[in-house]
Design a protein around this motif. Structure first.
Motif, PDB file in Angstrom:
ATOM      1  N   ALA A   1       0.790  -1.223   0.000  1.00 63.24           N
ATOM      2  CA  ALA A   1       0.000   0.000   0.000  1.00 63.24           C
ATOM      3  C   ALA A   1       0.824   1.276   0.000  1.00 63.24           C
ATOM      4  CB  ALA A   1      -0.924   0.003   1.214  1.00 63.24           C
ATOM      5  N   ASP A   2       2.060   1.241   0.447  1.00 62.25           N
ATOM      6  CA  ASP A   2       2.762   2.519   0.622  1.00 62.25           C
ATOM      7  C   ASP A   2       3.603   2.896  -0.589  1.00 62.25           C
ATOM      8  OD1 ASP A   2       5.173   1.183   0.750  1.00 62.25           O
ATOM      9  OD2 ASP A   2       5.347   1.292   2.908  1.00 62.25           O
ATOM     10  N   LYS A   3       4.191   4.090  -0.542  1.00 61.18           N
ATOM     11  CA  LYS A   3       4.896   4.658  -1.690  1.00 61.18           C
ATOM     12  C   LYS A   3       6.102   3.840  -2.117  1.00 61.18           C
ATOM     13  CE  LYS A   3       7.796   7.643   1.179  1.00 61.18           C
ATOM     14  NZ  LYS A   3       8.111   9.015   1.547  1.00 61.18           N
ATOM     15  N   TYR A   4       6.634   3.001  -1.238  1.00 58.27           N
ATOM     16  CA  TYR A   4       7.826   2.235  -1.601  1.00 58.27           C
ATOM     17  C   TYR A   4       7.508   1.052  -2.498  1.00 58.27           C
ATOM     18  CZ  TYR A   4      10.247   5.104   1.749  1.00 58.27           C
ATOM     19  OH  TYR A   4      10.780   6.189   2.406  1.00 58.27           O
ATOM     20  N   ALA A   5       6.224   0.777  -2.751  1.00 59.89           N
ATOM     21  CA  ALA A   5       5.830  -0.324  -3.634  1.00 59.89           C
ATOM     22  C   ALA A   5       5.305   0.203  -4.973  1.00 59.89           C
ATOM     23  CB  ALA A   5       4.770  -1.184  -2.950  1.00 59.89           C
ATOM     24  N   GLU A   6       5.581   1.452  -5.310  1.00 64.94           N
ATOM     25  CA  GLU A   6       5.069   2.060  -6.530  1.00 64.94           C
ATOM     26  C   GLU A   6       6.164   2.126  -7.598  1.00 64.94           C
ATOM     27  OE1 GLU A   6       3.565   5.793  -5.068  1.00 64.94           O
ATOM     28  OE2 GLU A   6       1.662   4.896  -4.478  1.00 64.94           O
ATOM     29  N   TRP A   7       5.883   1.576  -8.791  1.00 65.78           N
ATOM     30  CA  TRP A   7       6.879   1.472  -9.854  1.00 65.78           C
ATOM     31  C   TRP A   7       6.271   1.907 -11.183  1.00 65.78           C
ATOM     32  CZ3 TRP A   7      11.685  -0.177  -8.267  1.00 65.78           C
ATOM     33  CH2 TRP A   7      11.730  -0.747  -6.991  1.00 65.78           C
ATOM     34  N   THR A   8       7.130   2.317 -12.109  1.00 67.38           N
ATOM     35  CA  THR A   8       6.758   2.470 -13.503  1.00 67.38           C
ATOM     36  C   THR A   8       7.520   1.395 -14.260  1.00 67.38           C
ATOM     37  OG1 THR A   8       6.407   4.845 -13.349  1.00 67.38           O
ATOM     38  CG2 THR A   8       6.866   3.975 -15.526  1.00 67.38           C
ATOM     39  N   VAL A   9       6.821   0.618 -15.074  1.00 70.76           N
ATOM     40  CA  VAL A   9       7.483  -0.425 -15.848  1.00 70.76           C
ATOM     41  C   VAL A   9       7.182  -0.167 -17.309  1.00 70.76           C
ATOM     42  CG1 VAL A   9       7.802  -2.898 -16.198  1.00 70.76           C
ATOM     43  CG2 VAL A   9       7.104  -2.055 -13.952  1.00 70.76           C
ATOM     44  N   SER A  10       8.220   0.083 -18.104  1.00 68.58           N
ATOM     45  CA  SER A  10       8.038   0.289 -19.536  1.00 68.58           C
ATOM     46  C   SER A  10       8.914  -0.712 -20.278  1.00 68.58           C
ATOM     47  CB  SER A  10       8.401   1.727 -19.920  1.00 68.58           C
ATOM     48  OG  SER A  10       9.710   2.033 -19.510  1.00 68.58           O
ATOM     49  N   TYR A  11       8.633  -0.879 -21.549  1.00 71.42           N
ATOM     50  CA  TYR A  11       9.423  -1.828 -22.327  1.00 71.42           C
ATOM     51  C   TYR A  11       9.721  -1.231 -23.691  1.00 71.42           C
ATOM     52  CZ  TYR A  11       5.331  -2.937 -25.152  1.00 71.42           C
ATOM     53  OH  TYR A  11       4.264  -2.853 -26.006  1.00 71.42           O
ATOM     54  N   GLY A  12      10.698  -1.801 -24.364  1.00 73.38           N
ATOM     55  CA  GLY A  12      11.044  -1.315 -25.685  1.00 73.38           C
ATOM     56  C   GLY A  12      12.077  -2.211 -26.325  1.00 73.38           C
ATOM     57  N   SER A  13      12.638  -1.722 -27.414  1.00 72.34           N
ATOM     58  CA  SER A  13      13.603  -2.494 -28.174  1.00 72.34           C
ATOM     59  C   SER A  13      14.518  -1.514 -28.885  1.00 72.34           C
ATOM     60  CB  SER A  13      12.864  -3.368 -29.182  1.00 72.34           C
ATOM     61  OG  SER A  13      13.731  -3.829 -30.165  1.00 72.34           O
ATOM     62  N   ALA A  14      15.741  -1.932 -29.114  1.00 75.62           N
ATOM     63  CA  ALA A  14      16.679  -1.078 -29.842  1.00 75.62           C
ATOM     64  C   ALA A  14      16.410  -1.136 -31.348  1.00 75.62           C
ATOM     65  CB  ALA A  14      18.112  -1.501 -29.537  1.00 75.62           C
ATOM     66  N   GLY A  15      15.467  -1.951 -31.760  1.00 71.65           N
ATOM     67  CA  GLY A  15      15.129  -2.037 -33.178  1.00 71.65           C
ATOM     68  C   GLY A  15      14.783  -3.457 -33.571  1.00 71.65           C
ATOM     69  N   PRO A  16      14.415  -3.672 -34.832  1.00 72.08           N
ATOM     70  CA  PRO A  16      14.022  -5.008 -35.288  1.00 72.08           C
ATOM     71  C   PRO A  16      15.118  -6.044 -35.021  1.00 72.08           C
ATOM     72  CG  PRO A  16      13.546  -3.372 -36.968  1.00 72.08           C
ATOM     73  CD  PRO A  16      14.334  -2.677 -35.900  1.00 72.08           C
ATOM     74  N   GLY A  17      14.727  -7.174 -34.467  1.00 68.09           N
ATOM     75  CA  GLY A  17      15.678  -8.250 -34.214  1.00 68.09           C
ATOM     76  C   GLY A  17      16.468  -8.114 -32.931  1.00 68.09           C
ATOM     77  N   SER A  18      16.345  -6.974 -32.247  1.00 71.09           N
ATOM     78  CA  SER A  18      17.104  -6.791 -31.012  1.00 71.09           C
ATOM     79  C   SER A  18      16.285  -7.279 -29.823  1.00 71.09           C
ATOM     80  CB  SER A  18      17.483  -5.318 -30.818  1.00 71.09           C
ATOM     81  OG  SER A  18      16.320  -4.562 -30.588  1.00 71.09           O
ATOM     82  N   VAL A  19      16.967  -7.427 -28.692  1.00 74.48           N
ATOM     83  CA  VAL A  19      16.293  -7.906 -27.494  1.00 74.48           C
ATOM     84  C   VAL A  19      15.255  -6.889 -27.023  1.00 74.48           C
ATOM     85  CG1 VAL A  19      17.932  -6.907 -25.840  1.00 74.48           C
ATOM     86  CG2 VAL A  19      16.711  -9.002 -25.256  1.00 74.48           C
ATOM     87  N   VAL A  20      14.152  -7.387 -26.496  1.00 79.97           N
ATOM     88  CA  VAL A  20      13.160  -6.503 -25.879  1.00 79.97           C
ATOM     89  C   VAL A  20      13.575  -6.319 -24.427  1.00 79.97           C
ATOM     90  CG1 VAL A  20      10.741  -6.257 -25.228  1.00 79.97           C
ATOM     91  CG2 VAL A  20      11.334  -7.263 -27.432  1.00 79.97           C
ATOM     92  N   TRP A  21      13.654  -5.075 -23.985  1.00 83.29           N
ATOM     93  CA  TRP A  21      14.102  -4.788 -22.629  1.00 83.29           C
ATOM     94  C   TRP A  21      12.982  -4.165 -21.824  1.00 83.29           C
ATOM     95  CZ3 TRP A  21      13.203   0.273 -22.110  1.00 83.29           C
ATOM     96  CH2 TRP A  21      13.284   1.073 -23.245  1.00 83.29           C
TER      97      TRP A  21
END
Length: 174
Positions: free
Chosen positions: A109-129
């Motif tokens: 419940a508290d502020k220490y459990a709050e996160w932003t999670v985003s994803y992306g890739s450096a381009g076609p064929g690259s790893v998704v991070w």
């Protein structure tokens, strides 16, 4: 002339903002995911202690009950995300300690459990991070990115300095 200066300044600000955001970054949708460290291929692990509460570390990417690498990510009402161990009762969440180490705790419940999670890739064929950042809803100064840090206990810490986001390879589990 003045409007041209303002336009140039606005363009410079927009370019700086674009550089701060990783290329192709997008919010993660609710689901169960596995986060693997790009450096050594080990996964972000639940603690092996009682009720899976304790220090988060890196380990083998298994689906074994006590060492599962699978994390439940879901949107919270305030726009941040909760990262929890799936099926835990009471619910346990990824939490930032005051010394910036990362733990799993049964207080979601508290502020220490709050996160932003985003994803992306450096381009076609690259790893998704995945980019996992602590972003408390109260706008306190405990923001920072989750990194694999060999110099701390458990190897996982939140660093406040700007860090490249390419630390975690993302695999959707379900």
């Amino acid at each position: 002339m003045r409007s041209r200066v303002i336009a140039v300044m606005a363009a410079a600000v927009a370019a700086t903002a674009a550089l701060a955001q990783p290329a192709h970054a997008a919010p993660l949708v609710d689901g169960v995911y596995r986060f693997a460290a790009l450096k050594d291929g080990k996964c972000l692990m639940w603690p092996k202690s009682y009720k899976n509460i304790g220090m988060v570390s890196l380990g083998a990417c298994t689906d074994n009950g006590s060492t599962s690498a699978n994390w439940h990510v879901r949107q919270r009402p305030n726009g941040t995300m909760e990262v929890s161990t799936p099926g835990s009762n009471p619910r346990t969440c990824l939490r930032l300690e005051t010394d910036y180490r990362v733990m799993v705790n049964d207080n979601c419940a508290d502020k220490y459990a709050e996160w932003t999670v985003s994803y992306g890739s450096a381009g076609p064929g690259s790893v998704v991070w995945a980019d996992i950042e602590h972003t408390p809803g109260d706008q306190s100064n405990s923001w920072g990115k989750l990194v694999d840090s060999p110099d701390v206990t458990g190897r996982i810490v939140v660093r406040r300095a700007p860090i490249e986001p390419h630390y975690w390879a993302l695999q959707q589990v379900s």
